[in-house]
Write a protein that holds these residues in place. Structure first.
Motif, PDB file in Angstrom:
ATOM      1  N   LYS A   1       0.747  -1.180   0.147  1.00 32.91           N
ATOM      2  CA  LYS A   1       0.198  -0.365  -0.203  1.00 32.91           C
ATOM      3  C   LYS A   1       0.588   0.775   0.404  1.00 32.91           C
ATOM      4  O   LYS A   1       2.218   1.215   1.133  1.00 32.91           O
ATOM      5  CB  LYS A   1      -1.075   0.031   1.255  1.00 32.91           C
ATOM      6  N   VAL A   2       0.784   2.116  -0.649  1.00 36.16           N
ATOM      7  CA  VAL A   2       1.574   3.353  -1.066  1.00 36.16           C
ATOM      8  C   VAL A   2       0.380   4.830  -1.026  1.00 36.16           C
ATOM      9  O   VAL A   2      -0.518   4.863  -1.774  1.00 36.16           O
ATOM     10  CB  VAL A   2       2.593   3.109  -2.630  1.00 36.16           C
ATOM     11  N   LEU A   3       0.695   5.167  -0.142  1.00 40.27           N
ATOM     12  CA  LEU A   3       0.826   6.785   0.126  1.00 40.27           C
ATOM     13  C   LEU A   3       1.037   8.155  -0.516  1.00 40.27           C
ATOM     14  O   LEU A   3       2.058   8.218  -0.154  1.00 40.27           O
ATOM     15  CB  LEU A   3       0.052   6.945   1.535  1.00 40.27           C
ATOM     16  N   VAL A   4       0.720   8.078  -1.033  1.00 44.28           N
ATOM     17  CA  VAL A   4       0.843   9.821  -2.485  1.00 44.28           C
ATOM     18  C   VAL A   4       0.846  10.836  -2.023  1.00 44.28           C
ATOM     19  O   VAL A   4      -0.876  11.010  -1.881  1.00 44.28           O
ATOM     20  CB  VAL A   4       0.904   9.541  -3.763  1.00 44.28           C
ATOM     21  N   LEU A   5       1.428  12.157  -1.218  1.00 49.13           N
ATOM     22  CA  LEU A   5       0.534  13.140  -0.897  1.00 49.13           C
ATOM     23  C   LEU A   5       1.145  14.423  -2.143  1.00 49.13           C
ATOM     24  O   LEU A   5       2.224  14.278  -2.312  1.00 49.13           O
ATOM     25  CB  LEU A   5       2.453  13.864   0.859  1.00 49.13           C
TER      26      LEU A   5
END
Length: 302
Positions: A121-125
Protein backbone atom coordinates in the motif's frame (compact mmCIF):
# COMPACT_ATOMS: atom_id res chain seq x y z
CA UNK A 1 23.93 27.06 -34.65
CA UNK A 2 26.17 24.70 -32.72
CA UNK A 3 28.33 25.16 -29.67
CA UNK A 4 32.01 24.17 -30.07
CA UNK A 5 31.38 20.92 -28.23
CA UNK A 6 28.55 19.91 -30.60
CA UNK A 7 30.82 17.69 -32.72
CA UNK A 8 30.80 15.04 -29.98
CA UNK A 9 27.26 15.84 -28.82
CA UNK A 10 23.86 14.84 -30.15
CA UNK A 11 22.26 17.94 -31.69
CA UNK A 12 18.48 17.91 -31.67
CA UNK A 13 15.57 20.11 -32.59
CA UNK A 14 13.51 20.46 -29.43
CA UNK A 15 9.83 19.68 -29.96
CA UNK A 16 8.75 19.67 -26.29
CA UNK A 17 10.25 20.55 -22.90
CA UNK A 18 8.81 19.57 -19.55
CA UNK A 19 8.03 22.06 -16.79
CA UNK A 20 9.25 20.64 -13.50
CA UNK A 21 9.84 21.88 -9.97
CA UNK A 22 13.67 21.75 -10.15
CA UNK A 23 13.49 24.15 -13.13
CA UNK A 24 11.45 26.55 -11.00
CA UNK A 25 13.84 26.30 -8.04
CA UNK A 26 16.80 26.87 -10.34
CA UNK A 27 15.32 30.11 -11.68
CA UNK A 28 14.68 31.23 -8.09
CA UNK A 29 18.24 30.45 -6.97
CA UNK A 30 16.90 27.88 -4.50
CA UNK A 31 18.09 24.64 -6.12
CA UNK A 32 20.99 22.67 -4.65
CA UNK A 33 22.84 22.86 -7.98
CA UNK A 34 23.11 26.58 -8.71
CA UNK A 35 23.35 28.05 -12.21
CA UNK A 36 25.08 31.34 -12.95
CA UNK A 37 22.75 33.84 -14.69
CA UNK A 38 22.07 34.33 -17.48
CA UNK A 39 21.03 30.76 -18.25
CA UNK A 40 18.28 28.84 -20.00
CA UNK A 41 16.35 26.42 -17.77
CA UNK A 42 14.98 23.10 -18.94
CA UNK A 43 16.03 19.64 -17.76
CA UNK A 44 13.77 17.35 -19.81
CA UNK A 45 13.18 17.51 -23.54
CA UNK A 46 11.90 15.49 -26.47
CA UNK A 47 12.94 16.17 -30.03
CA UNK A 48 14.41 15.02 -33.33
CA UNK A 49 18.10 14.33 -33.94
CA UNK A 50 19.76 16.77 -36.34
CA UNK A 51 23.24 15.30 -36.04
CA UNK A 52 24.85 12.60 -33.91
CA UNK A 53 28.49 11.64 -33.33
CA UNK A 54 29.87 8.70 -35.29
CA UNK A 55 29.61 5.51 -33.30
CA UNK A 56 26.67 6.63 -31.17
CA UNK A 57 23.37 4.74 -31.29
CA UNK A 58 21.52 7.81 -32.58
CA UNK A 59 20.87 8.91 -36.16
CA UNK A 60 19.53 11.94 -38.00
CA UNK A 61 15.74 12.07 -37.93
CA UNK A 62 15.38 9.85 -34.87
CA UNK A 63 12.89 10.83 -32.15
CA UNK A 64 14.68 10.99 -28.80
CA UNK A 65 14.46 12.18 -25.21
CA UNK A 66 17.24 14.10 -23.47
CA UNK A 67 18.09 15.04 -19.90
CA UNK A 68 20.47 18.00 -20.31
CA UNK A 69 20.10 19.30 -16.76
CA UNK A 70 19.83 22.83 -18.13
CA UNK A 71 19.13 24.56 -21.45
CA UNK A 72 16.03 22.67 -22.58
CA UNK A 73 13.75 25.67 -23.10
CA UNK A 74 15.27 26.19 -26.53
CA UNK A 75 14.66 25.48 -30.20
CA UNK A 76 17.88 23.51 -30.65
CA UNK A 77 20.08 21.76 -28.12
CA UNK A 78 23.42 19.91 -28.01
CA UNK A 79 23.56 17.09 -25.45
CA UNK A 80 26.24 14.48 -24.64
CA UNK A 81 25.12 11.06 -25.93
CA UNK A 82 25.07 9.64 -22.39
CA UNK A 83 22.12 11.93 -21.60
CA UNK A 84 20.10 11.07 -24.71
CA UNK A 85 17.55 8.24 -24.75
CA UNK A 86 15.40 6.58 -27.41
CA UNK A 87 11.80 7.77 -27.43
CA UNK A 88 9.53 4.99 -26.08
CA UNK A 89 7.12 3.75 -28.72
CA UNK A 90 3.60 5.03 -28.26
CA UNK A 91 4.47 8.46 -26.84
CA UNK A 92 4.15 11.78 -28.62
CA UNK A 93 6.71 14.54 -28.02
CA UNK A 94 4.79 16.16 -25.16
CA UNK A 95 4.37 12.82 -23.38
CA UNK A 96 8.03 12.03 -24.00
CA UNK A 97 9.17 15.22 -22.30
CA UNK A 98 6.72 14.53 -19.46
CA UNK A 99 8.07 11.07 -18.63
CA UNK A 100 11.60 12.17 -17.80
CA UNK A 101 12.21 13.99 -14.49
CA UNK A 102 9.11 13.08 -12.49
CA UNK A 103 8.60 9.48 -13.58
CA UNK A 104 12.30 8.67 -13.36
CA UNK A 105 12.48 10.20 -9.88
CA UNK A 106 9.57 8.20 -8.52
CA UNK A 107 10.63 4.96 -10.22
CA UNK A 108 14.07 5.34 -8.62
CA UNK A 109 12.48 6.18 -5.27
CA UNK A 110 9.96 3.35 -5.23
CA UNK A 111 12.24 0.61 -6.57
CA UNK A 112 15.81 1.39 -5.55
CA UNK A 113 15.15 3.31 -2.34
CA UNK A 114 11.93 1.81 -0.96
CA UNK A 115 12.04 -1.66 -2.51
CA UNK A 116 8.34 -1.60 -3.42
CA UNK A 117 6.73 -5.02 -3.65
CA UNK A 118 3.57 -5.80 -5.59
CA UNK A 119 0.55 -5.69 -3.31
CA UNK A 120 2.00 -3.09 -0.92
CA UNK A 121 0.00 0.00 0.00
CA UNK A 122 1.42 3.38 -1.10
CA UNK A 123 0.21 6.78 0.09
CA UNK A 124 1.15 9.61 -2.28
CA UNK A 125 1.17 13.13 -0.85
CA UNK A 126 0.88 16.13 -3.15
CA UNK A 127 -0.74 13.73 -5.58
CA UNK A 128 -2.17 16.36 -7.95
CA UNK A 129 1.29 17.75 -8.78
CA UNK A 130 3.91 16.53 -11.22
CA UNK A 131 5.78 14.19 -8.86
CA UNK A 132 2.58 13.04 -7.16
CA UNK A 133 0.74 12.19 -10.37
CA UNK A 134 3.79 10.30 -11.66
CA UNK A 135 4.04 8.41 -8.36
CA UNK A 136 0.43 7.25 -8.62
CA UNK A 137 1.03 5.95 -12.14
CA UNK A 138 4.31 4.20 -11.41
CA UNK A 139 3.22 2.68 -8.09
CA UNK A 140 0.03 1.35 -9.66
CA UNK A 141 1.91 -0.04 -12.67
CA UNK A 142 4.25 -1.85 -10.28
CA UNK A 143 1.33 -3.55 -8.55
CA UNK A 144 0.69 -1.35 -5.52
CA UNK A 145 -2.60 -0.29 -3.97
CA UNK A 146 -2.47 3.51 -4.13
CA UNK A 147 -3.97 6.13 -1.82
CA UNK A 148 -3.79 9.68 -3.19
CA UNK A 149 -3.43 12.40 -0.57
CA UNK A 150 -4.44 15.80 -1.95
CA UNK A 151 -5.17 19.35 -0.81
CA UNK A 152 -6.62 20.66 -4.07
CA UNK A 153 -10.35 20.54 -4.63
CA UNK A 154 -12.04 18.97 -7.65
CA UNK A 155 -9.18 16.57 -8.45
CA UNK A 156 -10.65 13.20 -7.46
CA UNK A 157 -11.67 12.21 -10.99
CA UNK A 158 -8.20 13.12 -12.30
CA UNK A 159 -6.45 11.13 -9.56
CA UNK A 160 -8.61 8.05 -10.02
CA UNK A 161 -7.98 8.29 -13.74
CA UNK A 162 -4.26 8.00 -13.02
CA UNK A 163 -4.86 4.79 -11.08
CA UNK A 164 -5.50 5.89 -7.49
CA UNK A 165 -7.60 3.33 -5.62
CA UNK A 166 -8.60 5.81 -2.91
CA UNK A 167 -8.46 9.61 -2.58
CA UNK A 168 -7.74 11.14 0.84
CA UNK A 169 -8.29 14.92 1.18
CA UNK A 170 -5.49 16.32 3.36
CA UNK A 171 -7.78 18.11 5.77
CA UNK A 172 -8.15 17.75 9.53
CA UNK A 173 -8.59 14.07 10.37
CA UNK A 174 -6.93 12.75 7.20
CA UNK A 175 -4.71 10.32 9.12
CA UNK A 176 -7.72 8.54 10.64
CA UNK A 177 -9.32 8.33 7.20
CA UNK A 178 -6.16 6.81 5.71
CA UNK A 179 -6.00 4.29 8.55
CA UNK A 180 -9.65 3.37 8.01
CA UNK A 181 -8.96 2.73 4.32
CA UNK A 182 -6.24 0.27 5.29
CA UNK A 183 -8.30 -1.48 7.99
CA UNK A 184 -6.19 0.25 10.63
CA UNK A 185 -2.92 -1.24 9.39
CA UNK A 186 -1.42 1.86 7.79
CA UNK A 187 0.54 2.03 4.55
CA UNK A 188 3.80 0.41 3.58
CA UNK A 189 5.24 3.43 1.74
CA UNK A 190 4.57 7.17 1.83
CA UNK A 191 5.77 9.22 -1.13
CA UNK A 192 6.36 12.76 0.18
CA UNK A 193 7.44 15.55 -2.18
CA UNK A 194 5.75 18.12 0.07
CA UNK A 195 7.20 18.15 3.60
CA UNK A 196 5.64 20.84 5.74
CA UNK A 197 2.88 20.24 8.24
CA UNK A 198 1.71 16.82 7.00
CA UNK A 199 5.04 15.13 7.66
CA UNK A 200 4.45 14.04 11.27
CA UNK A 201 1.12 12.42 10.45
CA UNK A 202 2.68 10.83 7.37
CA UNK A 203 5.16 9.04 9.64
CA UNK A 204 2.26 7.91 11.83
CA UNK A 205 0.49 6.59 8.72
CA UNK A 206 3.19 3.96 8.20
CA UNK A 207 2.66 0.34 9.15
CA UNK A 208 5.47 -1.45 11.04
CA UNK A 209 8.38 -1.81 8.62
CA UNK A 210 7.07 1.07 6.52
CA UNK A 211 9.19 3.55 4.56
CA UNK A 212 8.61 7.27 4.06
CA UNK A 213 10.30 8.59 0.92
CA UNK A 214 11.52 12.19 1.10
CA UNK A 215 11.49 13.62 -2.44
CA UNK A 216 11.32 17.35 -1.78
CA UNK A 217 9.76 20.19 0.12
CA UNK A 218 7.14 21.78 -2.12
CA UNK A 219 5.24 22.78 1.02
CA UNK A 220 8.09 25.12 1.93
CA UNK A 221 9.14 23.96 5.41
CA UNK A 222 11.76 21.25 5.84
CA UNK A 223 10.45 18.95 8.58
CA UNK A 224 12.38 17.17 11.30
CA UNK A 225 11.72 13.69 12.63
CA UNK A 226 11.80 12.37 16.20
CA UNK A 227 13.95 9.32 15.71
CA UNK A 228 12.48 7.54 18.72
CA UNK A 229 9.34 7.08 16.58
CA UNK A 230 11.43 5.29 13.96
CA UNK A 231 12.96 3.05 16.62
CA UNK A 232 9.77 2.16 18.45
CA UNK A 233 7.70 1.49 15.33
CA UNK A 234 10.42 -0.01 13.09
CA UNK A 235 9.82 2.49 10.30
CA UNK A 236 12.27 4.33 8.04
CA UNK A 237 12.59 7.80 6.56
CA UNK A 238 14.47 7.44 3.28
CA UNK A 239 15.97 10.18 1.12
CA UNK A 240 15.47 9.86 -2.65
CA UNK A 241 17.64 12.35 -4.53
CA UNK A 242 17.58 11.18 -8.16
CA UNK A 243 19.84 13.91 -9.54
CA UNK A 244 22.51 13.31 -6.92
CA UNK A 245 22.32 9.55 -7.48
CA UNK A 246 22.91 10.05 -11.21
CA UNK A 247 26.07 12.05 -10.57
CA UNK A 248 27.73 8.94 -9.15
CA UNK A 249 25.69 6.30 -11.02
CA UNK A 250 25.18 7.67 -14.56
CA UNK A 251 24.25 4.27 -15.99
CA UNK A 252 21.06 4.41 -13.92
CA UNK A 253 19.60 6.96 -16.35
CA UNK A 254 19.33 4.39 -19.14
CA UNK A 255 18.37 1.58 -16.79
CA UNK A 256 15.48 3.59 -15.39
CA UNK A 257 14.44 4.82 -18.85
CA UNK A 258 14.32 1.22 -20.08
CA UNK A 259 12.19 0.20 -17.08
CA UNK A 260 9.78 3.06 -17.77
CA UNK A 261 9.63 2.11 -21.45
CA UNK A 262 8.33 -1.28 -20.34
CA UNK A 263 5.60 0.45 -18.33
CA UNK A 264 4.76 2.58 -21.37
CA UNK A 265 4.45 -0.62 -23.42
CA UNK A 266 1.99 -1.76 -20.76
CA UNK A 267 -0.14 1.33 -21.23
CA UNK A 268 1.31 4.07 -19.00
CA UNK A 269 0.91 7.56 -20.47
CA UNK A 270 2.15 10.66 -18.61
CA UNK A 271 -0.67 13.09 -17.78
CA UNK A 272 0.07 16.16 -19.91
CA UNK A 273 -2.68 18.50 -18.69
CA UNK A 274 -1.38 21.86 -19.97
CA UNK A 275 0.76 22.96 -22.91
CA UNK A 276 2.38 26.33 -23.52
CA UNK A 277 4.24 27.61 -26.56
CA UNK A 278 7.99 27.74 -26.03
CA UNK A 279 8.04 31.53 -25.78
CA UNK A 280 5.71 31.37 -22.74
CA UNK A 281 8.09 29.36 -20.58
CA UNK A 282 8.26 32.05 -17.91
CA UNK A 283 4.47 32.08 -17.66
CA UNK A 284 4.42 28.30 -17.27
CA UNK A 285 6.90 28.50 -14.39
CA UNK A 286 4.84 31.21 -12.71
CA UNK A 287 1.73 29.04 -13.03
CA UNK A 288 3.62 26.10 -11.50
CA UNK A 289 4.71 28.29 -8.58
CA UNK A 290 1.13 29.49 -8.07
CA UNK A 291 -0.24 25.94 -7.93
CA UNK A 292 -2.29 26.38 -11.10
CA UNK A 293 -0.99 23.24 -12.82
CA UNK A 294 -2.53 19.87 -12.04
CA UNK A 295 -0.48 16.97 -13.35
CA UNK A 296 2.20 17.95 -15.86
CA UNK A 297 2.75 21.03 -18.05
CA UNK A 298 4.89 20.99 -21.18
CA UNK A 299 6.30 23.63 -23.50
CA UNK A 300 5.78 22.82 -27.18
CA UNK A 301 7.81 24.11 -30.12
CA UNK A 302 6.13 23.89 -33.49
Amino acid sequence: MDAPEAEDHVVLDVRAAGICYPDLLLTQGRYQAAAQPPFVPGSEVAGVVVRAPAGSEFAEGQNVLAAPGIGGYAERLAVPPAFVLPMPQGLDFAQGAAILANHQTVHFALTRRAGLLAGEKVLVLGSAGGIGSAAIQVAKALGARVLAGVRRDHTEEFLRGLGADEVVPLREGWLAEAKDLTAGAGVDIVVDPVGGDVFDDAVRALSPGGRLLVLGFAGGAIPTVKVNRLLLRNVSVVGAGWGEFLRTNPAALRETADALAELVAGGLRPPVTATYPLERGAEALRDLAAGKIVGKAVLVNG
